[in-house]
Design a protein around this motif. Structure first.
Motif, short mmCIF file in Angstrom:
data_model
loop_
_atom_site.label_atom_id
_atom_site.label_comp_id
_atom_site.label_asym_id
_atom_site.label_seq_id
_atom_site.Cartn_x
_atom_site.Cartn_y
_atom_site.Cartn_z
N ALA A 53 0.82 -1.22 0.00
CA ALA A 53 0.00 0.00 0.00
C ALA A 53 0.85 1.27 0.00
CB ALA A 53 -0.95 -0.01 1.19
N GLU A 54 1.93 1.29 0.76
CA GLU A 54 2.76 2.51 0.82
C GLU A 54 3.47 2.77 -0.51
OE1 GLU A 54 5.02 -0.91 2.75
OE2 GLU A 54 3.04 -0.06 3.03
N VAL A 55 3.76 1.73 -1.26
CA VAL A 55 4.36 1.90 -2.58
C VAL A 55 3.28 2.32 -3.58
CG1 VAL A 55 5.57 0.73 -4.47
CG2 VAL A 55 6.24 0.29 -2.10
N GLN A 56 2.10 1.73 -3.49
CA GLN A 56 1.00 2.11 -4.39
C GLN A 56 0.72 3.61 -4.32
OE1 GLN A 56 -2.60 -0.33 -4.21
NE2 GLN A 56 -1.38 -1.95 -3.25
N ALA A 57 0.81 4.18 -3.14
CA ALA A 57 0.52 5.59 -2.96
C ALA A 57 1.49 6.50 -3.72
CB ALA A 57 0.55 5.93 -1.46
N ARG A 58 2.67 5.99 -4.04
CA ARG A 58 3.70 6.83 -4.68
C ARG A 58 4.17 6.33 -6.03
NH1 ARG A 58 8.58 8.26 -1.31
NH2 ARG A 58 8.65 9.83 -2.93
N MET A 59 3.73 5.17 -6.47
CA MET A 59 4.35 4.53 -7.62
C MET A 59 4.21 5.28 -8.95
SD MET A 59 2.07 1.15 -8.01
CE MET A 59 0.43 1.16 -8.65
N GLU A 61 4.58 8.60 -9.11
CA GLU A 61 5.39 9.81 -9.00
C GLU A 61 6.67 9.66 -9.81
OE1 GLU A 61 6.43 10.67 -4.96
OE2 GLU A 61 4.35 10.47 -4.27
N PRO A 62 7.01 10.68 -10.61
CA PRO A 62 8.29 10.62 -11.32
C PRO A 62 9.45 10.51 -10.33
CG PRO A 62 6.92 12.39 -12.18
CD PRO A 62 6.24 11.88 -10.94
N PHE A 63 10.40 9.67 -10.64
CA PHE A 63 11.63 9.44 -9.90
C PHE A 63 11.45 8.60 -8.63
CE2 PHE A 63 12.17 13.47 -12.23
CZ PHE A 63 13.09 13.01 -13.16
N PHE A 64 10.23 8.16 -8.33
CA PHE A 64 10.04 7.25 -7.20
C PHE A 64 10.33 5.83 -7.68
CE2 PHE A 64 7.52 4.11 -4.90
CZ PHE A 64 7.99 4.31 -3.62
N THR A 65 11.18 5.12 -6.98
CA THR A 65 11.50 3.74 -7.36
C THR A 65 11.79 2.91 -6.12
OG1 THR A 65 12.89 2.32 -8.75
CG2 THR A 65 13.97 4.19 -7.70
N THR A 66 11.55 1.63 -6.26
CA THR A 66 11.92 0.67 -5.22
C THR A 66 13.10 -0.18 -5.68
OG1 THR A 66 10.35 -0.96 -6.07
CG2 THR A 66 9.56 0.54 -4.34
N LYS A 67 13.58 0.10 -6.89
CA LYS A 67 14.66 -0.69 -7.48
C LYS A 67 16.01 -0.02 -7.24
CE LYS A 67 11.58 -2.14 -11.20
NZ LYS A 67 11.33 -2.07 -12.63
N ALA A 68 17.02 -0.82 -6.96
CA ALA A 68 18.36 -0.30 -6.74
C ALA A 68 18.90 0.41 -7.98
CB ALA A 68 19.31 -1.43 -6.34
N LEU A 75 6.65 4.08 -14.79
CA LEU A 75 5.20 4.24 -14.63
C LEU A 75 4.75 5.67 -14.91
CD1 LEU A 75 4.41 1.93 -11.60
CD2 LEU A 75 3.90 1.54 -14.02
N ALA A 76 5.62 6.66 -14.66
CA ALA A 76 5.29 8.04 -15.00
C ALA A 76 5.16 8.19 -16.51
CB ALA A 76 6.34 8.99 -14.44
N ILE A 77 6.02 7.52 -17.26
CA ILE A 77 5.95 7.54 -18.73
C ILE A 77 4.65 6.87 -19.19
CG2 ILE A 77 6.97 6.50 -20.81
CD1 ILE A 77 9.74 7.04 -19.47
N VAL A 78 4.32 5.74 -18.59
CA VAL A 78 3.09 5.03 -18.95
C VAL A 78 1.89 5.92 -18.68
CG1 VAL A 78 1.61 3.05 -18.42
CG2 VAL A 78 4.09 2.74 -18.60
N ARG A 79 1.84 6.53 -17.50
CA ARG A 79 0.70 7.39 -17.16
C ARG A 79 0.59 8.56 -18.12
NH1 ARG A 79 -0.07 10.41 -11.51
NH2 ARG A 79 1.44 11.83 -12.43
#
Length: 127
Positions: A53-59, A61-68, A75-79
């Protein structure tokens, strides 16, 4: 409105790449298409761990990532692509339940039929 093939490819590659990252070497990614409700859609579905849920809330956003090694732009490009084409981007996900990302686009309305035998001119008082 026609969809730009290059932008569509970029969006789809981003979604498939994210799904492949989520499932690793032990999962399945499925791409589905369909039509209905006044439009057509493409879905990318994975049976990975789902999105917290905490990632869904920000996923989105441009430049937000969970990947190293991620840029946080996928996802910003897709949106942006979906928005520019009058579509809707939706997610179905839950921790432990995989993820389904859907890009839905409205079906173009058919062009209005041309009047037969000058009927429009006659109705408007024009010869």
């Amino acid at each position: 409105m026609q969809i730009c093939p290059g932008e569509f490819t970029s969006a789809l590659v981003n979604l498939i790449g994210n799904a492949l990252d989520a499932v690793g070497t032990a999962g399945t990614v499925t791409v589905r298409t369909g039509a209905g409700a006044g439009g057509a859609y493409v879905e990318v579905v994975d049976d990975g761990p789902g999105i917290a849920a905490e990632v869904q809330a920000r996923m989105l956003e441009p430049f937000f990532t969970t990947k190293a090694e991620g840029t946080g732009l996928g996802l910003a490009i897709v949106r942006g692509f979906v928005d520019r084409h009058g579509g809707k981007l939706s997610f179905e996900t839950a921790p432990g339940a995989g993820t389904c990302v859907r890009m839905w686009f409205p079906t173009p309305l058919p062009a209005q039929a041309a009047p037969l035998n000058g009927a429009a001119g006659a109705a408007s008082g024009m010869p």
